[in-house]
Write a protein that holds these residues in place. Structure first.
Motif, PDB file in Angstrom:
ATOM      1  N   LYS A 167       9.609   4.166 -10.438  1.00 15.66           N
ATOM      2  CA  LYS A 167       9.765   5.614 -10.555  1.00 15.66           C
ATOM      3  C   LYS A 167       8.473   6.343 -10.198  1.00 15.66           C
ATOM      4  O   LYS A 167       8.488   7.374  -9.521  1.00 15.66           O
ATOM      5  CB  LYS A 167      10.206   5.978 -11.977  1.00 15.66           C
ATOM      6  CG  LYS A 167      10.445   7.470 -12.184  1.00 15.66           C
ATOM      7  CD  LYS A 167      11.026   7.747 -13.559  1.00 15.66           C
ATOM      8  CE  LYS A 167      11.319   9.241 -13.729  1.00 15.66           C
ATOM      9  NZ  LYS A 167      11.969   9.521 -15.053  1.00 15.66           N
ATOM     10  N   HIS A 168       7.351   5.808 -10.630  1.00 17.57           N
ATOM     11  CA  HIS A 168       6.068   6.487 -10.421  1.00 17.57           C
ATOM     12  C   HIS A 168       5.399   6.138  -9.100  1.00 17.57           C
ATOM     13  O   HIS A 168       4.678   6.973  -8.539  1.00 17.57           O
ATOM     14  CB  HIS A 168       5.119   6.167 -11.577  1.00 17.57           C
ATOM     15  CG  HIS A 168       5.506   6.826 -12.862  1.00 17.57           C
ATOM     16  ND1 HIS A 168       5.175   8.128 -13.167  1.00 17.57           N
ATOM     17  CD2 HIS A 168       6.227   6.365 -13.925  1.00 17.57           C
ATOM     18  CE1 HIS A 168       5.647   8.449 -14.364  1.00 17.57           C
ATOM     19  NE2 HIS A 168       6.294   7.395 -14.843  1.00 17.57           N
ATOM     20  N   PHE A 169       5.609   4.941  -8.591  1.00 16.63           N
ATOM     21  CA  PHE A 169       4.900   4.495  -7.394  1.00 16.63           C
ATOM     22  C   PHE A 169       5.815   4.204  -6.208  1.00 16.63           C
ATOM     23  O   PHE A 169       5.329   3.917  -5.111  1.00 16.63           O
ATOM     24  CB  PHE A 169       4.089   3.232  -7.709  1.00 16.63           C
ATOM     25  CG  PHE A 169       3.001   3.416  -8.720  1.00 16.63           C
ATOM     26  CD1 PHE A 169       1.728   3.821  -8.329  1.00 16.63           C
ATOM     27  CD2 PHE A 169       3.235   3.191 -10.066  1.00 16.63           C
ATOM     28  CE1 PHE A 169       0.708   3.989  -9.260  1.00 16.63           C
ATOM     29  CE2 PHE A 169       2.233   3.356 -11.009  1.00 16.63           C
ATOM     30  CZ  PHE A 169       0.962   3.762 -10.613  1.00 16.63           C
ATOM     31  N   GLY A 170       7.121   4.246  -6.421  1.00 20.82           N
ATOM     32  CA  GLY A 170       8.063   3.817  -5.393  1.00 20.82           C
ATOM     33  C   GLY A 170       7.968   4.592  -4.093  1.00 20.82           C
ATOM     34  O   GLY A 170       8.028   4.011  -3.003  1.00 20.82           O
ATOM     35  N   LYS A 171       7.834   5.903  -4.178  1.00 17.76           N
ATOM     36  CA  LYS A 171       7.774   6.699  -2.948  1.00 17.76           C
ATOM     37  C   LYS A 171       6.533   6.360  -2.123  1.00 17.76           C
ATOM     38  O   LYS A 171       6.599   6.271  -0.889  1.00 17.76           O
ATOM     39  CB  LYS A 171       7.811   8.192  -3.281  1.00 17.76           C
ATOM     40  CG  LYS A 171       9.165   8.675  -3.731  1.00 17.76           C
ATOM     41  CD  LYS A 171       9.191  10.186  -3.888  1.00 17.76           C
ATOM     42  CE  LYS A 171      10.571  10.682  -4.264  1.00 17.76           C
ATOM     43  NZ  LYS A 171      10.615  12.159  -4.417  1.00 17.76           N
ATOM     44  N   GLU A 172       5.421   6.162  -2.791  1.00 13.66           N
ATOM     45  CA  GLU A 172       4.198   5.768  -2.076  1.00 13.66           C
ATOM     46  C   GLU A 172       4.403   4.430  -1.373  1.00 13.66           C
ATOM     47  O   GLU A 172       4.012   4.254  -0.201  1.00 13.66           O
ATOM     48  CB  GLU A 172       3.026   5.661  -3.054  1.00 13.66           C
ATOM     49  CG  GLU A 172       1.745   5.134  -2.406  1.00 13.66           C
ATOM     50  CD  GLU A 172       0.687   4.725  -3.401  1.00 13.66           C
ATOM     51  OE1 GLU A 172      -0.251   4.000  -2.995  1.00 13.66           O
ATOM     52  OE2 GLU A 172       0.794   5.102  -4.588  1.00 13.66           O
ATOM     53  N   ILE A 173       5.029   3.484  -2.067  1.00 17.58           N
ATOM     54  CA  ILE A 173       5.251   2.153  -1.508  1.00 17.58           C
ATOM     55  C   ILE A 173       6.180   2.235  -0.302  1.00 17.58           C
ATOM     56  O   ILE A 173       5.912   1.641   0.751  1.00 17.58           O
ATOM     57  CB  ILE A 173       5.835   1.230  -2.590  1.00 17.58           C
ATOM     58  CG1 ILE A 173       4.791   0.958  -3.672  1.00 17.58           C
ATOM     59  CG2 ILE A 173       6.319  -0.082  -1.972  1.00 17.58           C
ATOM     60  CD1 ILE A 173       5.357   0.330  -4.931  1.00 17.58           C
ATOM     61  N   ILE A 174       7.271   2.967  -0.440  1.00 18.91           N
ATOM     62  CA  ILE A 174       8.239   3.077   0.655  1.00 18.91           C
ATOM     63  C   ILE A 174       7.617   3.741   1.865  1.00 18.91           C
ATOM     64  O   ILE A 174       7.776   3.272   3.005  1.00 18.91           O
ATOM     65  CB  ILE A 174       9.490   3.842   0.182  1.00 18.91           C
ATOM     66  CG1 ILE A 174      10.269   2.988  -0.820  1.00 18.91           C
ATOM     67  CG2 ILE A 174      10.378   4.210   1.370  1.00 18.91           C
ATOM     68  CD1 ILE A 174      11.371   3.730  -1.532  1.00 18.91           C
ATOM     69  N   ALA A 175       6.894   4.826   1.652  1.00 20.04           N
ATOM     70  CA  ALA A 175       6.249   5.526   2.768  1.00 20.04           C
ATOM     71  C   ALA A 175       5.299   4.600   3.509  1.00 20.04           C
ATOM     72  O   ALA A 175       5.248   4.594   4.749  1.00 20.04           O
ATOM     73  CB  ALA A 175       5.503   6.757   2.255  1.00 20.04           C
ATOM     74  N   SER A 176       4.560   3.795   2.769  1.00 24.09           N
ATOM     75  CA  SER A 176       3.622   2.871   3.396  1.00 24.09           C
ATOM     76  C   SER A 176       4.348   1.788   4.179  1.00 24.09           C
ATOM     77  O   SER A 176       3.965   1.450   5.306  1.00 24.09           O
ATOM     78  CB  SER A 176       2.737   2.228   2.319  1.00 24.09           C
ATOM     79  OG  SER A 176       1.887   1.243   2.871  1.00 24.09           O
ATOM     80  N   GLU A 177       5.422   1.249   3.599  1.00 21.18           N
ATOM     81  CA  GLU A 177       6.134   0.147   4.239  1.00 21.18           C
ATOM     82  C   GLU A 177       6.863   0.575   5.506  1.00 21.18           C
ATOM     83  O   GLU A 177       6.982  -0.206   6.450  1.00 21.18           O
ATOM     84  CB  GLU A 177       7.122  -0.483   3.252  1.00 21.18           C
ATOM     85  CG  GLU A 177       6.465  -1.258   2.121  1.00 21.18           C
ATOM     86  CD  GLU A 177       5.631  -2.410   2.610  1.00 21.18           C
ATOM     87  OE1 GLU A 177       6.097  -3.135   3.522  1.00 21.18           O
ATOM     88  OE2 GLU A 177       4.514  -2.595   2.097  1.00 21.18           O
TER      89      GLU A 177
END
Length: 323
Positions: free
Chosen positions: A87-97
């Protein structure tokens, strides 16, 4: 340093640790597994232990009394440490991947999709939430899901294992969960999401296909049902404006299909099934009854049919609208 509890491990903290190591802040961080508060206080972030959920302190546990955090957006399953970190870090991870900016619309769509299809089940399993509301016992056991496969990586009860050996097994579990997460994300980004664009394009152009707007034409096959229903909700479509038939090329046969749109993605009931007089007929008999050449079949339930040409399939759809 990432902190989590020692001893028996579970899918949620194994995945939480892997996800954190994909972020800019915790990329490549070491992991300390302990329940000692003094040890955990030396860590930069702590997951699944400590009885504290406080983003400002980078503490992400879900076991404490009173914890009822959910993902939101219509999801009501209580979060585990995996869900909290996602919930807190998922968007950052997806954007990077997927190599886009974090405010790209694709990131939000994939963030919700990955929670629905991958993370929520881990949250539910770890929190002991049944997948079904019925009190009846299941007809069979399923121990092949990701949470079960992580559990199998723990040392057997009758096999000696020191802390270092368990930590090594935890590392394998974290890698297992992470590889499956990344594999699923790649599929949704590279295959599922492009299909959404095809469905959106067909929705936008449907009045060019037929003035009624009730026929969608796909020039290439793509999985469309889930996207269609989600886009209809987003666009506020309902009632008489909903499409009834979808036309698309056969994946392998070089022919064309006409498919009635179901009342829901998993339903066998159609919004408007193909005419009863066509059902169960094939080839020349179907062409003769419908008055449209090149017919191949119409299923006995009327949910799908085939024609040798694009125009033939469109003609079937246009005629079916009037019957």
């Amino acid at each position: 340093m990432i902190g989590t509890h020692n001893g028996t491990f579970h899918c949620d903290e194994a995945l939480a640790v892997f996800l954190l190591r994909l972020t800019g802040t915790y990329r490549g961080a070491d992991v300390k597994r302990s329940r000692d508060p003094a040890v955990l206080d030396t860590c930069d972030i702590v997951v699944d232990v400590g009885a504290v959920y406080d983003e400002s302190k980078q503490r992400f546990d879900h076991h404490q009394r009173g914890f009822q955090e959910v993902f939101g957006y219509g999801f009501t399953t209580k979060l585990s440490s995996a869900g909290l970190i996602y919930k807190h870090f998922g968007k950052e991870i997806i954007a990077s991947e997927i190599d886009v900016e974090s405010d790209n619309a694709k990131v939000h769509i994939l963030w919700l999709k990955m929670y629905k299809e991958f993370i929520e089940a881990i949250d539910g399993t770890d929190n002991g939430i049944s997948q079904y509301s019925s009190p009846d016992p299941p007809k069979y056991r399923n121990k092949t899901d990701l949470s079960s496969r992580v559990n199998w990586l723990n040392p057997p009860w009758n096999e000696p294992a020191d802390a270092q050996a368990v930590d090594s097994r935890f590392a394998k579990a974290s890698h297992l969960t992470g590889e499956e997460f990344l594999g699923r994300l790649k599929y949704y980004a590279d295959a599922w999401l492009p299909a959404r664009d095809i469905v959106l394009s067909a929705l936008s152009a449907r009045h060019n296909v037929d003035p009624s707007g009730k026929i969608l034409l796909f020039e290439q096959f793509a999985p469309w049902k889930e996207h269609l229903f989600e886009l209809e909700v987003e666009q506020g479509s309902a009632g008489d404006v909903l499409p009834l038939y979808v036309i698309y090329p056969d994946e392998t046969g070089g022919n064309w299909r006409i498919q009635a749109v179901p009342v829901s993605p998993e339903s066998f009931e159609s919004r408007k099934a193909l005419p009863d007089t066509w059902r169960g007929l094939r080839d020349e008999e179907l062409s003769e009854v419908s008055g449209i050449g090149g017919c191949i079949f119409v299923h006995a339930s009327g949910f799908i049919g085939g024609n040798k040409t694009r125009e033939g399939a469109l003609s079937l759809a246009r005629l079916a609208l009037t019957m």
